[in-house]
Design a protein around this motif. Sequence first.
Motif, PDB file in Angstrom:
ATOM      1  N   ALA A  69      -9.288   3.455  11.318  1.00  0.00           N
ATOM      2  CA  ALA A  69      -9.477   2.756  10.056  1.00  0.00           C
ATOM      3  C   ALA A  69     -10.256   3.656   9.118  1.00  0.00           C
ATOM      4  CB  ALA A  69     -10.252   1.460  10.276  1.00  0.00           C
ATOM      5  N   LYS A  70      -9.974   3.537   7.816  1.00  0.00           N
ATOM      6  CA  LYS A  70     -10.763   4.269   6.841  1.00  0.00           C
ATOM      7  C   LYS A  70     -12.194   3.740   6.871  1.00  0.00           C
ATOM      8  CE  LYS A  70      -7.425   5.856   3.470  1.00  0.00           C
ATOM      9  NZ  LYS A  70      -7.033   5.816   2.056  1.00  0.00           N
TER      10      LYS A  70
ATOM     11  N   GLY B 131     -11.189  10.495   5.339  1.00  0.00           N
ATOM     12  CA  GLY B 131     -12.191   9.514   4.929  1.00  0.00           C
ATOM     13  C   GLY B 131     -12.618   8.576   6.033  1.00  0.00           C
ATOM     14  N   SER B 132     -12.707   9.102   7.255  1.00  0.00           N
ATOM     15  CA  SER B 132     -13.093   8.272   8.391  1.00  0.00           C
ATOM     16  C   SER B 132     -13.906   9.101   9.376  1.00  0.00           C
ATOM     17  CB  SER B 132     -11.844   7.689   9.064  1.00  0.00           C
ATOM     18  OG  SER B 132     -12.191   6.703   9.999  1.00  0.00           O
TER      19      SER B 132
ATOM     20  N   ARG C 257     -14.641   4.931  13.817  1.00  0.00           N
ATOM     21  CA  ARG C 257     -13.647   4.038  13.211  1.00  0.00           C
ATOM     22  C   ARG C 257     -12.289   4.116  13.915  1.00  0.00           C
ATOM     23  NH1 ARG C 257     -15.113   0.291  10.041  1.00  0.00           N
ATOM     24  NH2 ARG C 257     -13.416   0.603   8.584  1.00  0.00           N
TER      25      ARG C 257
ATOM     26  N   PRO D 135       0.825  -1.219   0.000  1.00  0.00           N
ATOM     27  CA  PRO D 135       0.000   0.000   0.000  1.00  0.00           C
ATOM     28  C   PRO D 135       0.854   1.262   0.000  1.00  0.00           C
ATOM     29  CG  PRO D 135      -0.630  -1.487   1.788  1.00  0.00           C
ATOM     30  CD  PRO D 135       0.626  -2.034   1.179  1.00  0.00           C
TER      31      PRO D 135
ATOM     32  N   THR E 152      -1.671   8.135   6.031  1.00  0.00           N
ATOM     33  CA  THR E 152      -2.465   6.929   5.762  1.00  0.00           C
ATOM     34  C   THR E 152      -1.566   5.893   5.108  1.00  0.00           C
ATOM     35  OG1 THR E 152      -3.218   7.790   3.630  1.00  0.00           O
ATOM     36  CG2 THR E 152      -4.648   8.162   5.514  1.00  0.00           C
ATOM     37  N   HIS E 153      -1.788   4.657   5.502  1.00  0.00           N
ATOM     38  CA  HIS E 153      -1.083   3.511   4.934  1.00  0.00           C
ATOM     39  C   HIS E 153      -2.127   2.417   4.757  1.00  0.00           C
ATOM     40  CE1 HIS E 153       1.438  -0.206   5.258  1.00  0.00           C
ATOM     41  NE2 HIS E 153       2.049   0.459   4.283  1.00  0.00           N
ATOM     42  N   GLY E 154      -2.454   2.141   3.516  1.00  0.00           N
ATOM     43  CA  GLY E 154      -3.536   1.196   3.276  1.00  0.00           C
ATOM     44  C   GLY E 154      -4.829   1.756   3.832  1.00  0.00           C
ATOM     45  N   ASP E 155      -5.485   0.995   4.679  1.00  0.00           N
ATOM     46  CA  ASP E 155      -6.749   1.422   5.273  1.00  0.00           C
ATOM     47  C   ASP E 155      -6.587   1.956   6.700  1.00  0.00           C
ATOM     48  OD1 ASP E 155      -8.285   0.850   3.032  1.00  0.00           O
ATOM     49  OD2 ASP E 155      -8.647  -1.211   3.654  1.00  0.00           O
ATOM     50  N   THR E 156      -5.347   2.267   7.089  1.00  0.00           N
ATOM     51  CA  THR E 156      -5.088   2.762   8.438  1.00  0.00           C
ATOM     52  C   THR E 156      -4.680   4.229   8.390  1.00  0.00           C
ATOM     53  OG1 THR E 156      -4.355   0.545   9.078  1.00  0.00           O
ATOM     54  CG2 THR E 156      -3.819   2.345  10.578  1.00  0.00           C
ATOM     55  N   ILE E 157      -5.247   5.001   9.298  1.00  0.00           N
ATOM     56  CA  ILE E 157      -4.998   6.445   9.398  1.00  0.00           C
ATOM     57  C   ILE E 157      -4.311   6.715  10.732  1.00  0.00           C
ATOM     58  CG2 ILE E 157      -6.074   8.727   9.522  1.00  0.00           C
ATOM     59  CD1 ILE E 157      -8.541   7.323   8.112  1.00  0.00           C
TER      60      ILE E 157
END
Length: 116
Positions: free
Chosen positions: A114-115, A55-56, A60, A2, A18-23
């Motif tokens: 998480a996103k 985007g969260s 989340r 990612p 952000t890295h992948g779906d983690t903020i």
Amino acid sequence: MPDITRKHTGQRMSQIVTHGDTIYLAGQVGTAGASVAQQTQDCLDKIDALLAEAGSSKTRILQTVIWLADMKDFAEMNAVWDAWVPEGHAPARACGEAKLAREDLLVELIVTAAKA
């Protein structure tokens, strides 16, 4: 692998990574010199805005680390925190006492989410 995205980046830090779906959010502080309740609310308002931009939302949040300049402010900070966290969405959390960057800062919050 990612991609890593950074927003509001300066020489020392980024406010959002952000890295992948983690903020990951940088540590957020409130209005210096205000009460711990006001500083906590300021932090939470900033977190709401940064998560929305990434985007969260607060529903989340995976983990929050809270630093207090003095643990005597634990109950006052928690009153604001408890009113902000939606029922059923409390993240993993740690809270400790630490010397913060300035004497007039009483609380700092660090969030991983998480996103949406």
